[in-house]
Structure formats: C-alpha cells, structure tokens
Design an enzyme around this catalytic site. Structure first.
Site, PDB file in Angstrom:
ATOM      1  N   ASP A  37      38.936 -35.466  88.512  1.00 56.22           N
ATOM      2  CA  ASP A  37      38.384 -34.809  89.707  1.00 56.22           C
ATOM      3  C   ASP A  37      38.989 -33.410  89.829  1.00 56.22           C
ATOM      4  O   ASP A  37      40.127 -33.172  89.403  1.00 56.22           O
ATOM      5  CB  ASP A  37      38.686 -35.621  90.972  1.00 56.22           C
ATOM      6  CG  ASP A  37      37.689 -35.339  92.086  1.00 56.22           C
ATOM      7  OD1 ASP A  37      36.762 -36.166  92.290  1.00 56.22           O
ATOM      8  OD2 ASP A  37      37.815 -34.287  92.751  1.00 56.22           O
ATOM      9  N   VAL A  63      34.940 -29.681  85.898  1.00 60.00           N
ATOM     10  CA  VAL A  63      33.982 -29.999  84.828  1.00 60.00           C
ATOM     11  C   VAL A  63      33.209 -28.784  84.320  1.00 60.00           C
ATOM     12  O   VAL A  63      32.609 -28.838  83.257  1.00 60.00           O
ATOM     13  CB  VAL A  63      32.977 -31.101  85.252  1.00 60.00           C
ATOM     14  CG1 VAL A  63      33.676 -32.417  85.499  1.00 60.00           C
ATOM     15  CG2 VAL A  63      32.135 -30.667  86.445  1.00 60.00           C
ATOM     16  N   SER A 142      19.544 -37.193  89.707  1.00 60.08           N
ATOM     17  CA  SER A 142      19.166 -37.476  91.093  1.00 60.08           C
ATOM     18  C   SER A 142      17.650 -37.526  91.155  1.00 60.08           C
ATOM     19  O   SER A 142      16.966 -36.861  90.368  1.00 60.08           O
ATOM     20  CB  SER A 142      19.664 -36.369  92.026  1.00 60.08           C
ATOM     21  OG  SER A 142      19.000 -36.444  93.276  1.00 60.08           O
ATOM     22  N   TYR A 155      19.797 -27.440  92.961  1.00 63.72           N
ATOM     23  CA  TYR A 155      20.189 -28.829  92.651  1.00 63.72           C
ATOM     24  C   TYR A 155      19.083 -29.560  91.883  1.00 63.72           C
ATOM     25  O   TYR A 155      19.350 -30.254  90.891  1.00 63.72           O
ATOM     26  CB  TYR A 155      20.501 -29.523  93.977  1.00 63.72           C
ATOM     27  CG  TYR A 155      21.043 -30.928  93.916  1.00 63.72           C
ATOM     28  CD1 TYR A 155      22.389 -31.165  93.654  1.00 63.72           C
ATOM     29  CD2 TYR A 155      20.216 -32.021  94.177  1.00 63.72           C
ATOM     30  CE1 TYR A 155      22.893 -32.457  93.641  1.00 63.72           C
ATOM     31  CE2 TYR A 155      20.708 -33.315  94.174  1.00 63.72           C
ATOM     32  CZ  TYR A 155      22.044 -33.533  93.907  1.00 63.72           C
ATOM     33  OH  TYR A 155      22.543 -34.815  93.905  1.00 63.72           O
ATOM     34  N   LYS A 159      19.512 -31.094  88.200  1.00 61.27           N
ATOM     35  CA  LYS A 159      19.358 -32.531  87.972  1.00 61.27           C
ATOM     36  C   LYS A 159      18.204 -32.835  87.017  1.00 61.27           C
ATOM     37  O   LYS A 159      18.241 -33.835  86.288  1.00 61.27           O
ATOM     38  CB  LYS A 159      19.168 -33.255  89.307  1.00 61.27           C
ATOM     39  CG  LYS A 159      20.432 -33.268  90.186  1.00 61.27           C
ATOM     40  CD  LYS A 159      21.627 -33.853  89.475  1.00 61.27           C
ATOM     41  CE  LYS A 159      22.699 -34.368  90.413  1.00 61.27           C
ATOM     42  NZ  LYS A 159      23.900 -34.858  89.704  1.00 61.27           N
TER      43      LYS A 159
HETATM   44  P1  NAI Z   1      30.907 -36.789  96.707  1.00 58.61           P
HETATM   45  O1  NAI Z   1      30.882 -35.410  97.273  1.00 58.61           O
HETATM   46  O2  NAI Z   1      31.234 -37.935  97.592  1.00 58.61           O
HETATM   47  O3  NAI Z   1      31.915 -36.812  95.452  1.00 58.61           O
HETATM   48  C1  NAI Z   1      31.847 -35.839  94.467  1.00 58.61           C
HETATM   49  C2  NAI Z   1      33.201 -35.751  93.783  1.00 58.61           C
HETATM   50  O4  NAI Z   1      33.092 -34.737  92.753  1.00 58.61           O
HETATM   51  C3  NAI Z   1      34.335 -35.311  94.705  1.00 58.61           C
HETATM   52  O5  NAI Z   1      35.457 -36.150  94.522  1.00 58.61           O
HETATM   53  C4  NAI Z   1      34.620 -33.867  94.276  1.00 58.61           C
HETATM   54  O6  NAI Z   1      35.983 -33.478  94.446  1.00 58.61           O
HETATM   55  C5  NAI Z   1      34.243 -33.914  92.805  1.00 58.61           C
HETATM   56  N1  NAI Z   1      33.909 -32.596  92.245  1.00 58.61           N
HETATM   57  C6  NAI Z   1      33.185 -31.616  92.822  1.00 58.61           C
HETATM   58  N2  NAI Z   1      33.126 -30.548  92.012  1.00 58.61           N
HETATM   59  C7  NAI Z   1      33.819 -30.858  90.887  1.00 58.61           C
HETATM   60  C8  NAI Z   1      34.121 -30.167  89.682  1.00 58.61           C
HETATM   61  N3  NAI Z   1      33.694 -28.902  89.470  1.00 58.61           N
HETATM   62  N4  NAI Z   1      34.851 -30.806  88.740  1.00 58.61           N
HETATM   63  C9  NAI Z   1      35.303 -32.062  88.954  1.00 58.61           C
HETATM   64  N5  NAI Z   1      35.068 -32.762  90.084  1.00 58.61           N
HETATM   65  C10 NAI Z   1      34.322 -32.169  91.034  1.00 58.61           C
HETATM   66  O7  NAI Z   1      29.480 -36.982  96.010  1.00 58.61           O
HETATM   67  P2  NAI Z   1      28.648 -38.312  95.662  1.00 58.61           P
HETATM   68  O8  NAI Z   1      27.629 -38.490  96.714  1.00 58.61           O
HETATM   69  O9  NAI Z   1      29.559 -39.409  95.321  1.00 58.61           O
HETATM   70  O10 NAI Z   1      27.869 -37.806  94.354  1.00 58.61           O
HETATM   71  C11 NAI Z   1      28.246 -38.183  93.037  1.00 58.61           C
HETATM   72  C12 NAI Z   1      27.112 -37.800  92.105  1.00 58.61           C
HETATM   73  O11 NAI Z   1      25.927 -38.482  92.478  1.00 58.61           O
HETATM   74  C13 NAI Z   1      26.779 -36.297  92.125  1.00 58.61           C
HETATM   75  O12 NAI Z   1      26.431 -35.865  90.817  1.00 58.61           O
HETATM   76  C14 NAI Z   1      25.567 -36.249  93.027  1.00 58.61           C
HETATM   77  O13 NAI Z   1      24.770 -35.124  92.771  1.00 58.61           O
HETATM   78  C15 NAI Z   1      24.874 -37.545  92.638  1.00 58.61           C
HETATM   79  N6  NAI Z   1      23.932 -38.055  93.615  1.00 58.61           N
HETATM   80  C16 NAI Z   1      24.328 -38.380  94.889  1.00 58.61           C
HETATM   81  C17 NAI Z   1      23.395 -38.873  95.788  1.00 58.61           C
HETATM   82  C18 NAI Z   1      23.767 -39.261  97.179  1.00 58.61           C
HETATM   83  O14 NAI Z   1      22.852 -39.591  97.952  1.00 58.61           O
HETATM   84  N7  NAI Z   1      25.036 -39.280  97.556  1.00 58.61           N
HETATM   85  C19 NAI Z   1      21.989 -39.025  95.419  1.00 58.61           C
HETATM   86  C20 NAI Z   1      21.695 -38.651  94.060  1.00 58.61           C
HETATM   87  C21 NAI Z   1      22.654 -38.188  93.210  1.00 58.61           C
END
Ligand code: NAI
Length: 247
Positions: A37, A63, A142, A155, A159
C-alpha cells in the site's frame, strides 16, 4: 487442502477496503500474504491484523512507480519462496465532469490504475514465467470501464484500459502457465464509496438487480476463484461482480 496452501500472494492497495478483504480470503485459504500500500504504516498494521503471524508482511509501495513495484516483487520473493498470485487492486478516484476535470486529475487516475496495473502485471509475470508452476494475475477493473460513468472519464478510461492490458498480457504469458484475468466490481461498500451523496446512492441502487450494495468479501470470493486452481482453464476473462447491474 486449502485453495492456496503454500502459495504467495501480493495484493496492492490492500491496507483497507476490497484489497484487505482479498487478503483475508487468501489468508484463510493458506496463502502467504504481502500487503502492499502507498501508506506503509497502514500496510504493516493490516498485515499484523490478519493474525497469521510471519505468513503476512506489509510493504510500502506506490504502484505508479516502477522502482517501487520491482522492489515489492523482490520483497515478496525474499520473504517467501515463490510468487504465485499478484492482484492489481490499488486505486483512487478523482471524479469531475470534463469541464471541471484538470489534466492532473486525469493523469493521476491513469497513472495509479493503468500504469500501476501494467507495472504490476509486468513485474509479476517476469517472476512467474520463470517458475515451474506458472501463476495467476488478477486485475481489478470496474463496471465503470464497461459502460462509462458520468463524472469518471478518467476512471472509466483507466478501467477499460485494464481490460485490454489483461487480454494482451494473457496472450503473452499463457505459454508459461501464467493466467491473467480481471474482475469488474459494481457498487461495493468501502471507504471509496461511503462518502457518496445519498441521492446518487439511491439512484444507483435502482439499477442493481439484487437491489443492494455489494460487500468487499463478495468481490474477494471472485478474486479467490481466479487466483486458485478452480479457474485453471481461464485466462483473459472478465468477471462482473455487480449484483446484476449494467449486464
Ligand atoms: P479504497 O480507497 O478503500 O482502498 C484503496 C487502497 O489503495 C487504499 O488502501 C490506498 O491507500 C491504496 N492506494 C491508493 N493509491 C495507491 C498507490 N498509488 N499505490 C499503492 N496503493 C495505493 O478503495 P476500494 O473501494 O477498496 O477499491 C479497490 C479497487 O477496487 C480499486 O481499484 C477500485 O477502483 C476498485 N473498485 C471499487 C469499487 C467500489 O465500489 N468500491 C467498484 C469497482 C471497482
């Protein structure tokens, strides 16, 4: 035997949200876990919280930075014997209509999602293709990348790009038994979505056949399927985990 016994899995962006739920599901199936992370402290804390002792480590990693991603893969192979599963999950949003979206907002979202997934896929495949038992790479796209969502030109583009990346990479590394697949979650309850305006949330719920928001653990089950041998003859596939939305 559990589905991932003795295997090593790296999950990016897994200090919280969907990534952490994936780490929990993998840990329960016997995997060694690398929580990666951008927030290094949160990564270390999340690894400890899994409660599997030295089977889990936390690593700070942006990343979008190639050096960081290469170091992440090295940290995984140094700590554990192999690298078997790599999940490109890290993500951010910078939503705005095109009138208000700046070039910086566009570039940042493309860098984290698309460049980040490419860097992760490349680094993981480099290790996995040299191993005897191949490996599984799972990219978190997504539903926004399938249908395009208002206010998400950055986004949705990133995606959708992840799907092209997944299919091209699957063709390149399949000969070595490395599988590359993608998951397209819909509306999932995480810190990324909990700040959503209530009227927007209401409108989105009406589009979902199951009529509810999904839980991170429900995405994690699909990722576990793609990570494990249960999907041994699947590569270049895209699984929708949306409760029946935008079918
Ligand atoms: P979240 O915001 O709860 O968690 C994202 C995590 O990624 C955080 O711990 C953050 O610190 C980390 N992060 C952010 N930028 C980073 C970087 N440059 N390098 C390393 N780590 C980094 O997000 P969530 O909801 O858990 O999303 C996870 C994945 O699922 C993402 O790719 C998101 O686009 C995708 N997604 C989420 C949906 C939703 O409804 N929550 C729906 C569809 C896709």
């Amino acid at each position: 035997m559990a589905l991932l016994t003795g295997r090593t899995a790296v999950i990016t962006g897994s200090a919280q949200g969907i990534g952490y739920a994936i780490a929990q599901a993998f840990a329960a199936e016997g995997a060694n876990i690398v929580i990666a992370d951008i927030n290094a402290t949160a990564a270390t804390e999340a690894a400890a919280k899994l409660g599997i002792g030295d089977r889990a480590i936390g690593v700070g990693c942006n990343v979008a930075d190639g050096g960081d991603v290469d170091a992440l893969v090295k940290a995984a192979t140094n700590a554990f014997a192999s690298l078997d599963v790599f999940v490109n999950n890290a993500g951010i949003t910078r939503d705005a209509t095109m009138r208000k979206m700046t070039e910086e907002m566009f570039d940042l979202v493309i860098a984290v999602h698309l460049r980040g997934s490419w860097l992760g896929t490349r680094a993981a495949a480099n290790v996995m293709r040299d191993q005897e038992n191949g490996g599984s790479i799972v990219n978190i796209s997504s539903i926004s990348g399938k249908v395009g969502l208002l206010g998400q030109t950055n986004y949705s583009a990133a995606k959708a790009g992840i799907i092209g990346l997944t299919k091209a990479a699957a063709k390149e590394v399949g000969f070595a038994g490395v599988r590359v697949n993608a998951v397209q979650p819909g509306l999932i309850r995480t810190p990324m979505t909990e700040t959503m305006r209530s009227d927007i949330m209401e409108a989105r719920l009406k589009e979902i056949a199951l009529g509810r928001v999904g839980e991170p653990a429900e995405v994690a089950q699909a990722v576990l399927f793609l990570a494990s041998d249960m999907s041994s003859y699947m590569s270049g596939a895209v699984l929708e985990v949306t409760g029946g939305r935008h079918m």
